[in-house]
Design a protein around this motif. Structure first.
Motif, PDB file in Angstrom:
ATOM      1  N   LEU A 161      -0.642  11.656   5.718  1.00 17.83           N
ATOM      2  CA  LEU A 161      -1.006  10.449   6.446  1.00 17.83           C
ATOM      3  C   LEU A 161      -1.822   9.561   5.511  1.00 17.83           C
ATOM      4  CD1 LEU A 161      -2.108  10.047  10.084  1.00 17.83           C
ATOM      5  CD2 LEU A 161      -3.498   8.995   8.304  1.00 17.83           C
ATOM      6  N   VAL A 162      -1.412   8.299   5.414  1.00 24.19           N
ATOM      7  CA  VAL A 162      -2.021   7.364   4.471  1.00 24.19           C
ATOM      8  C   VAL A 162      -2.433   6.093   5.218  1.00 24.19           C
ATOM      9  CG1 VAL A 162      -1.680   6.033   2.353  1.00 24.19           C
ATOM     10  CG2 VAL A 162      -0.553   8.260   2.620  1.00 24.19           C
ATOM     11  N   ILE A 163      -3.599   5.573   4.866  1.00 25.73           N
ATOM     12  CA  ILE A 163      -4.073   4.298   5.420  1.00 25.73           C
ATOM     13  C   ILE A 163      -3.627   3.166   4.489  1.00 25.73           C
ATOM     14  CG2 ILE A 163      -6.066   2.993   6.219  1.00 25.73           C
ATOM     15  CD1 ILE A 163      -5.600   5.596   7.717  1.00 25.73           C
ATOM     16  N   LYS A 164      -3.040   2.137   5.063  1.00 21.12           N
ATOM     17  CA  LYS A 164      -2.550   1.011   4.272  1.00 21.12           C
ATOM     18  C   LYS A 164      -2.965  -0.303   4.935  1.00 21.12           C
ATOM     19  CE  LYS A 164       1.521   3.330   2.312  1.00 21.12           C
ATOM     20  NZ  LYS A 164       2.971   3.208   2.043  1.00 21.12           N
ATOM     21  N   HIS A 165      -2.751  -1.382   4.203  1.00 21.83           N
ATOM     22  CA  HIS A 165      -2.989  -2.721   4.744  1.00 21.83           C
ATOM     23  C   HIS A 165      -1.721  -3.554   4.560  1.00 21.83           C
ATOM     24  CE1 HIS A 165      -7.058  -1.178   4.033  1.00 21.83           C
ATOM     25  NE2 HIS A 165      -7.459  -2.039   4.934  1.00 21.83           N
ATOM     26  N   PHE A 166      -1.383  -4.313   5.591  1.00 18.58           N
ATOM     27  CA  PHE A 166      -0.174  -5.127   5.535  1.00 18.58           C
ATOM     28  C   PHE A 166      -0.503  -6.475   4.929  1.00 18.58           C
ATOM     29  CE2 PHE A 166       2.894  -8.095   7.545  1.00 18.58           C
ATOM     30  CZ  PHE A 166       4.049  -7.568   6.981  1.00 18.58           C
ATOM     31  N   LEU A 167       0.014  -6.707   3.744  1.00 18.96           N
ATOM     32  CA  LEU A 167      -0.207  -7.956   3.033  1.00 18.96           C
ATOM     33  C   LEU A 167       1.102  -8.710   2.934  1.00 18.96           C
ATOM     34  CD1 LEU A 167      -2.455  -6.568   0.140  1.00 18.96           C
ATOM     35  CD2 LEU A 167      -3.188  -7.589   2.303  1.00 18.96           C
ATOM     36  N   ASP A 168       1.152  -9.895   3.532  1.00 20.68           N
ATOM     37  CA  ASP A 168       2.370 -10.709   3.459  1.00 20.68           C
ATOM     38  C   ASP A 168       2.669 -11.056   2.013  1.00 20.68           C
ATOM     39  OD1 ASP A 168       3.192 -10.821   6.082  1.00 20.68           O
ATOM     40  OD2 ASP A 168       1.748 -12.385   6.570  1.00 20.68           O
TER      41      ASP A 168
END
Length: 249
Positions: A242-249
């Motif tokens: 399980l990995v935490i990510k950020h959605f960057l356009d």
């Protein structure tokens, strides 16, 4: 292998968040980007800043997100929707119209070969006595029916204004997490772990901060998902990691 995604706290429709339309479009773009490899999406509460279903009326707006959720569920992707402290007044509209799986309580489930415990996270800090009392009032069926008797023109206005003031009051919420000792959500997870040592992941929303730390004996991870107001953070599970990510356009 198909993946499972987790996100929370978009507060769509908030009067305290500028450019709300672009915020909603960003969530839709995110959901569109994961639909090819997602087997399930878990929304852990407060996706709407205020949601109250009257018998024949639902809040206006949010059509882009609701349409995308329908697209996912129509394609066979499970979308789990947890009620938070801002959108707890859900009826059956999201289930019947959008096909979501609605959760009002903590969920303990298996995904892949891992054990997950999930909830929005509100009401777990018993030191906040005033809020705990208010939460019981909000969840009381009689109080909900009395509020539903108010015309939507005034009921929805009151809900959004209340939420706006709450958002501004807690705008600097980063300081809320001052360590594990003072975090009610963490301590509740610790107690749950003592009864269920098999759990691998504890996932929550509510705090609007990114937290990913070991819990108790270190076997489990305690995770707070951040938000979709400024962080645009989410978690993705591939069956093992399980990995935490950020959605960057």
């Amino acid at each position: 292998m198909k993946k499972t995604y987790f996100l929370s706290d978009a507060h769509l429709g908030s009067w305290a968040i500028p450019n709300g339309r672009e915020q909603e479009k960003r969530i839709v773009r995110f959901l569109d980007s994961i639909k090819s490899d997602a087997q399930a999406v878990y929304m852990l509460g407060d996706m709407f800043d205020f949601w109250h279903e009257y018998r024949y009326v639902v809040p206006k707006g949010h059509v882009r997100l609701l349409g995308k959720i329908c697209e996912l569920t129509d394609a066979g992707i499970d979308v789990h929707f947890f009620t938070g402290n801002h959108d707890l007044w859900c009826g059956d509209y999201l289930e019947k119209e959008c096909g979501v799986i609605l959760h009002r309580q903590i969920l303990h489930t298996t995904i892949g070969n891992k054990q997950f415990v999930m909830a929005h996270g509100d009401g777990m800090d018993h030191k906040e006595k005033a809020y705990c009392i208010l939460r019981r009032i909000f969840h009381n069926r009689i109080c909900q029916r009395l509020f539903a008797a108010i015309h939507p023109r005034w009921g929805v206005y009151f809900g959004l204004e209340w939420a706006r003031r709450s958002r501004l009051k807690h705008d600097i919420i980063e300081g809320y997490f001052r360590g594990t000792q003072d975090c009610g959500i963490y301590n509740n997870s610790l107690n749950y772990q003592s009864l269920h040592p098999e759990v691998d992941f504890f996932l929550y929303g509510h705090l609007h901060i990114d937290v990913d730390i070991p819990l108790g004996n270190g076997k489990a991870r305690f995770i707070v998902l951040g938000d979709w107001v400024s962080k645009f953070s989410y978690a993705v599970f591939d069956g093992e990691q399980l990995v935490i990510k950020h959605f960057l356009d």
